[in-house]
Design an enzyme around this catalytic site. Sequence first.
Site, PDB file in Angstrom:
ATOM      1  N   GLU A 109       4.668   3.797  -5.056  1.00  0.00           N
ATOM      2  CA  GLU A 109       4.414   2.356  -5.221  1.00  0.00           C
ATOM      3  C   GLU A 109       5.712   1.582  -5.463  1.00  0.00           C
ATOM      4  O   GLU A 109       5.804   0.404  -5.146  1.00  0.00           O
ATOM      5  CB  GLU A 109       3.433   2.120  -6.374  1.00  0.00           C
ATOM      6  CG  GLU A 109       3.955   2.564  -7.723  1.00  0.00           C
ATOM      7  CD  GLU A 109       2.937   2.432  -8.862  1.00  0.00           C
ATOM      8  OE1 GLU A 109       1.800   2.027  -8.609  1.00  0.00           O
ATOM      9  OE2 GLU A 109       3.294   2.734 -10.009  1.00  0.00           O
ATOM     10  N   GLU A 120       0.009  11.055 -11.787  1.00  0.00           N
ATOM     11  CA  GLU A 120       1.185  10.284 -11.385  1.00  0.00           C
ATOM     12  C   GLU A 120       2.301  10.647 -12.373  1.00  0.00           C
ATOM     13  O   GLU A 120       3.055  11.569 -12.118  1.00  0.00           O
ATOM     14  CB  GLU A 120       0.876   8.795 -11.405  1.00  0.00           C
ATOM     15  CG  GLU A 120       2.021   7.949 -10.912  1.00  0.00           C
ATOM     16  CD  GLU A 120       1.821   6.487 -11.219  1.00  0.00           C
ATOM     17  OE1 GLU A 120       1.438   6.151 -12.355  1.00  0.00           O
ATOM     18  OE2 GLU A 120       2.064   5.656 -10.334  1.00  0.00           O
ATOM     19  N   HIS A 137      -3.283   8.327 -13.514  1.00  0.00           N
ATOM     20  CA  HIS A 137      -2.029   7.569 -13.419  1.00  0.00           C
ATOM     21  C   HIS A 137      -1.666   7.035 -14.799  1.00  0.00           C
ATOM     22  O   HIS A 137      -2.553   6.691 -15.584  1.00  0.00           O
ATOM     23  CB  HIS A 137      -2.177   6.408 -12.434  1.00  0.00           C
ATOM     24  CG  HIS A 137      -2.024   6.844 -11.013  1.00  0.00           C
ATOM     25  ND1 HIS A 137      -1.158   6.227 -10.137  1.00  0.00           N
ATOM     26  CD2 HIS A 137      -2.595   7.863 -10.327  1.00  0.00           C
ATOM     27  CE1 HIS A 137      -1.227   6.835  -8.967  1.00  0.00           C
ATOM     28  NE2 HIS A 137      -2.095   7.831  -9.046  1.00  0.00           N
ATOM     29  N   HIS A 152     -12.257   4.478  -8.576  1.00  0.00           N
ATOM     30  CA  HIS A 152     -11.076   4.070  -9.341  1.00  0.00           C
ATOM     31  C   HIS A 152     -11.501   3.553 -10.707  1.00  0.00           C
ATOM     32  O   HIS A 152     -12.390   2.699 -10.791  1.00  0.00           O
ATOM     33  CB  HIS A 152     -10.299   2.978  -8.587  1.00  0.00           C
ATOM     34  CG  HIS A 152      -9.017   2.599  -9.258  1.00  0.00           C
ATOM     35  ND1 HIS A 152      -8.617   1.302  -9.435  1.00  0.00           N
ATOM     36  CD2 HIS A 152      -8.038   3.364  -9.804  1.00  0.00           C
ATOM     37  CE1 HIS A 152      -7.431   1.281 -10.052  1.00  0.00           C
ATOM     38  NE2 HIS A 152      -7.068   2.522 -10.291  1.00  0.00           N
TER      39      HIS A 152
HETATM   40  C1  NOJ Z   1      -0.774   1.653 -11.291  1.00  0.00           C
HETATM   41  C2  NOJ Z   1      -1.099   2.794 -10.399  1.00  0.00           C
HETATM   42  O1  NOJ Z   1      -0.044   3.712 -10.336  1.00  0.00           O
HETATM   43  C3  NOJ Z   1      -1.433   2.236  -9.047  1.00  0.00           C
HETATM   44  O2  NOJ Z   1      -1.635   3.270  -8.114  1.00  0.00           O
HETATM   45  C4  NOJ Z   1      -2.637   1.346  -9.169  1.00  0.00           C
HETATM   46  O3  NOJ Z   1      -2.900   0.754  -7.928  1.00  0.00           O
HETATM   47  C5  NOJ Z   1      -2.412   0.250 -10.199  1.00  0.00           C
HETATM   48  N1  NOJ Z   1      -1.924   0.801 -11.418  1.00  0.00           N
HETATM   49  C6  NOJ Z   1      -3.687  -0.549 -10.477  1.00  0.00           C
HETATM   50  O4  NOJ Z   1      -4.596   0.256 -11.145  1.00  0.00           O
HETATM   51 CA    CA Z   2       1.879   3.772 -12.001  1.00  0.00          CA
END
Ligand code: NOJ
Ligand code: CA
Length: 692
Positions: free
Chosen positions: A498, A492, A473, A403
């Site tokens: 989320e 994303e 993302h 990540h």
């Molecule tokens: C936003 C992302 O869409 C999400 O998946 C991620 O956990 C958080 N940012 C933290 O990086």
């Molecule tokens: Ca996001």
Amino acid sequence: MLMTGGLCTGVCAPRLTSPDGRIAVETDINSNGHPVYSVTFDGKPVFKDSALGLKADEADFTIVTTATPGEITTHDSEWNPVWGEFATIRDHYNEMPLELTTPDGKKLTVRFRVYDDGMAFRYEIPEQGSVNYLTLRDETSEFNLADDLTLYCIPGDYDTDERLYIQTPMSELGENMNLPRHTESSLIPGLAVQTPLLAKRNDGNLYINIHEAALKGYPAMALDADPADLSFKSHLTPDRNGVRAYLQAPFTTPWRSVIISEDAPGILASQLILNLNEPSAIEDISWIKPMKFVGVWWEMFIGKNRTWAYSDKYNAKPGITDYSALPSNGRHPANTENVKRYIDFAAANGIDGVLVEGWNEGWEDWGGWRKNRQFLFDKAYPDFDVEEIQKYAAEKGVKMIMHHETAANAADYERQLDRAFQFMNDHNYPAVKTGYVGHVIPRSEYHSSQWMVDHYNHVAQCAADYKIMVDSHEAVRPTGMIRTYPNWIAQESARGGEYEAFGGNPPEHTVMLPFTRLKGGPMDYTPGLFEMNLPAYGEGSESKGLTTLARQLALYVTMASPLQMACDLPENYERFPDAFQFIRDVPLDWADSKWLEAEPGDYITVARRDKNSNDWYVAGVTDENSRTAVIDFSFLEPGKKYTATIYEDAPNADFRTNPQAYSIRNIKVDAKSKIKQHVAPGGGFAIRVKPN
Ligand code: NOJ
Ligand code: CA
């Protein structure tokens, strides 16, 4: 095959048609001197005369004296995507360049392509003698609707696509634009909407999707809307000085794409945007592999009081602070022991990978978004043992997903990129999830600006050099660049799963996405939510998941992606092992896809054939209303017998009151079968169809 372009004297009105003749594009110069185009479908107007043009400090291409059509050529070929919804895609179109000359003798080519499923055009700026550096102030492409179509779109925003869709007649657009104003500063001034945008004519015989393809070296396009005039005009994201793009001729803009269909399934089936993109820039694609994954992730969203940060010392600075001397806050799930638990779960369930967020230095102040906003991408927190995890994952046959949250400090990310990717290679990480939360610093760019577009493309290209797959993302909305960089395996760039923890995603949202955002490329939506009662976890979860459990299974098929997360906690999957079996089984790569029924925001039923077996998967979703889906199995091989395992909403299931009620049954089907399938409010179904 070569055809003769329309030769004309005086005002030209050349005509370019689709191979099947149903779509026609005409070009002209209007009475104000603007080059214009218009589009018809089955003889009925889609776009009235709509202007074309670019305006730079150094050249004004909005007024022209000549518009001369070049030769019309036909192209017909097939190609095989590395992964996707089809094993083979046909690329069949008629093409015509339109050569424009300005009053001061400057040249611009507008290249048109017309396919059976839509049309597109782009600008090609040739070398212009001494004026080869252009400071672009505006693009004046118009899309002037011939009728008051119903729009399905999100508000125009320079920074984010994470919004719910509105559905409104074009003529009432302003009144119906209710905005959750969480990123006010980046909303486009005036009345603007984002692409991909879907529009439908009231007679139900015309659906169009307006977007762009092959976005590179240029800012993303939103559309300024004039509801009174039923017209849209391109609105390019500027930099903070108001410049849209700095260009060096020769330069080719992205395509402006319009998918055109007589029905909604035709929009979903269209491969126009991929066809408009360049073939893979990566020669050896053997290392690009679709992946299913679980992750240290959802724990941080629900009320378990977990943090990405290792410590609560908010002045901790990556690279300066000795983290090993800091106490852990005891709420940091990206630790070796917990990660091993996810690896064990993945290994036991045939899940390819594990994502871990919050593993690296720099998260202490990221939420503050003001001070540090810097991460180190080769420096793990003391409780995350990179080597040990590498060894453990390898033993268990599980791949790790890295990540890289940048907190939108893209400039700093670029400085670290080579080191970061080398670190991934050294520790056997085949994929990275990148993130750009917050306002872009320190350059004050918008997320969809030319500079940021270049950044995302650079990251995808650089990742390919290191044989790394990317899942971005908060990056700019995709435009089919996955064809050129098939290692850019998902994005994303929309309101994802989320948001079930931040107010919920109304059921119709995931029935909108396939018609809009997903036309640009697959989404890392993060389906697989099995526990919807988020407030039960404790403080921090504002909302309940607005979905049934069976629907979550359907999303793996209705929103196909080569990268799919099973987002929920392992312990929740262990409570429903029979339903989880579908997530274990569902393929990530498809040989064929057929949309059996669809209506934007209402329902979708799709059948897809696995690329690696003879199994078919059928899935359907509805909005907040229950419905009966009709599944005609005539896509199956005639004469063959199959067993269909149906994962469905129980008769009393409802996304509001009884989301976890599902049942699983087996039936025999063949190509002559036609069944009716109940779908609960906010529900769905998922079927595995296996040859006997
Ligand atoms: C936003 C992302 O869409 C999400 O998946 C991620 O956990 C958080 N940012 C933290 O990086
Ligand atoms: Ca996001």
